[in-house]
Scaffold this motif. Structure first.
Motif, short mmCIF file in Angstrom:
data_model
loop_
_atom_site.label_atom_id
_atom_site.label_comp_id
_atom_site.label_asym_id
_atom_site.label_seq_id
_atom_site.Cartn_x
_atom_site.Cartn_y
_atom_site.Cartn_z
N ALA A 63 -31.74 -30.29 103.85
CA ALA A 63 -31.51 -29.14 102.96
C ALA A 63 -31.18 -29.63 101.55
O ALA A 63 -30.54 -30.68 101.37
N TYR A 64 -31.67 -28.89 100.58
CA TYR A 64 -31.41 -29.19 99.18
C TYR A 64 -30.82 -27.96 98.51
O TYR A 64 -31.33 -26.85 98.70
N GLU A 65 -29.77 -28.17 97.73
CA GLU A 65 -29.21 -27.08 96.93
C GLU A 65 -29.66 -27.25 95.49
O GLU A 65 -29.39 -28.27 94.86
N ILE A 66 -30.36 -26.24 94.98
CA ILE A 66 -30.91 -26.29 93.63
C ILE A 66 -30.23 -25.23 92.78
O ILE A 66 -30.30 -24.03 93.11
N PRO A 67 -29.58 -25.63 91.69
CA PRO A 67 -28.94 -24.63 90.82
C PRO A 67 -29.99 -23.78 90.13
O PRO A 67 -31.05 -24.27 89.72
N VAL A 99 -23.78 -35.55 98.34
CA VAL A 99 -24.37 -35.53 99.68
C VAL A 99 -23.32 -34.98 100.64
O VAL A 99 -22.22 -35.51 100.73
N THR A 100 -23.67 -33.93 101.34
CA THR A 100 -22.73 -33.32 102.28
C THR A 100 -23.53 -32.79 103.45
O THR A 100 -24.64 -33.25 103.70
N SER A 101 -22.99 -31.85 104.17
CA SER A 101 -23.72 -31.27 105.30
C SER A 101 -23.37 -29.80 105.42
O SER A 101 -22.31 -29.36 104.96
N VAL A 102 -24.29 -29.05 106.02
CA VAL A 102 -24.06 -27.63 106.25
C VAL A 102 -24.83 -27.23 107.52
O VAL A 102 -25.99 -27.57 107.69
N MET A 103 -24.13 -26.60 108.44
CA MET A 103 -24.74 -26.10 109.68
C MET A 103 -25.52 -27.20 110.41
O MET A 103 -26.56 -26.97 111.00
N ASP A 106 -28.20 -32.33 106.84
CA ASP A 106 -27.84 -33.05 105.64
C ASP A 106 -28.16 -32.17 104.44
O ASP A 106 -29.23 -31.58 104.36
N LEU A 107 -27.22 -32.09 103.49
CA LEU A 107 -27.39 -31.24 102.31
C LEU A 107 -27.23 -32.08 101.06
O LEU A 107 -26.21 -32.72 100.85
N TYR A 108 -28.29 -32.07 100.23
CA TYR A 108 -28.28 -32.82 98.98
C TYR A 108 -28.13 -31.83 97.81
O TYR A 108 -28.90 -30.87 97.72
N LEU A 109 -27.15 -32.08 96.96
CA LEU A 109 -26.90 -31.23 95.81
C LEU A 109 -27.71 -31.79 94.64
O LEU A 109 -27.40 -32.85 94.10
#
Length: 214
Positions: A63-67, A99-103, A106-109
């Motif tokens: 997963a990627y978080e995009i502002p 770098v974190t995690s959600v559900m 792996d989640l990359y900000l």
């Protein structure tokens, strides 16, 4: 709710709609969209999960978080897709704080300042144009999409009917950035005789309108 919050919500809706196509068709290489998530706590961002087609196991998704903000402006949904393609291609080094995690994923900000956006492709523009024609905002548009054909040289042939012109009219267009203007002008352009010729090589329409230089 503030105007900025409304705009963020609307953009999240646009991104989700734009990425629907890539549940079945890969966004890049073999990677498909497996989720589009509004960032929690009303954050002005969107999260997109990528993985193999049909994959559901969180440990096999990224997963990627995009502002969504770009200075004082908001990015467009196309900007989000371009960033998403860029960050999932090649090698990118992330600080541990990003770098974190959600559900279970792996989640990359993503920091857009350190990412060069991937270019929006001709097929991307064509898909956007076709989606707008197939699902118009008006209940009865001035021109309707009856079919389409991808042509050589980056052209797209639209098969349209119109209140102003009888039968099926084909229109050759070059998908690009001025889609809003083309959509607004298309019904009247179909009736411009100086652009029209006989469709001698195409049995699917009564005439052909050349809009490649419009």
């Amino acid at each position: 709710m503030s105007e900025d919050e409304h705009e963020t919500e609307d953009l999240q809706v646009e991104v989700a709609g734009l990425l629907l196509d890539h549940v079945h068709a890969p966004l890049l290489e073999d990677q498909h969209v497996r989720g589009v998530l509004p960032a929690p706590s009303e954050a002005p961002a969107v999260r997109v999960a990528l993985g193999d087609r049909g994959e559901c196991a969180p440990s096999r998704l990224t997963a990627y978080e995009i502002p969504l903000g770009a200075g004082e402006e908001l990015r467009t949904s196309h900007d989000v897709v371009a960033l998403l393609r860029a960050v999932h291609t090649g090698t990118h080094i992330y600080l541990s704080s990003r770098v974190t995690s959600v559900m279970g994923m792996d989640l990359y900000l993503v920091d857009p300042a350190h990412v060069k956006e991937a270019p929006f492709t001709t097929d991307d523009w064509a898909s956007t144009l076709l989606r707008c024609l197939a699902h118009p905002s008006e209940e009865r548009p001035g021109a309707r999409l009856r079919g389409f054909l991808f042509r050589e040289g980056g052209l797209l042939r639209l098969y349209m009917d119109s209140d102003e012109v009888p039968g099926v009219i084909a229109a050759d267009v070059r998908p690009g950035g001025a889609l809003t203007a083309l959509l607004a002008a298309l019904p009247s352009l179909l009736g411009e005789e100086w652009r029209t010729s006989d469709a001698v090589d195409d049995p699917h329409c009564r005439s052909l309108v050349d809009l490649t230089d419009w």
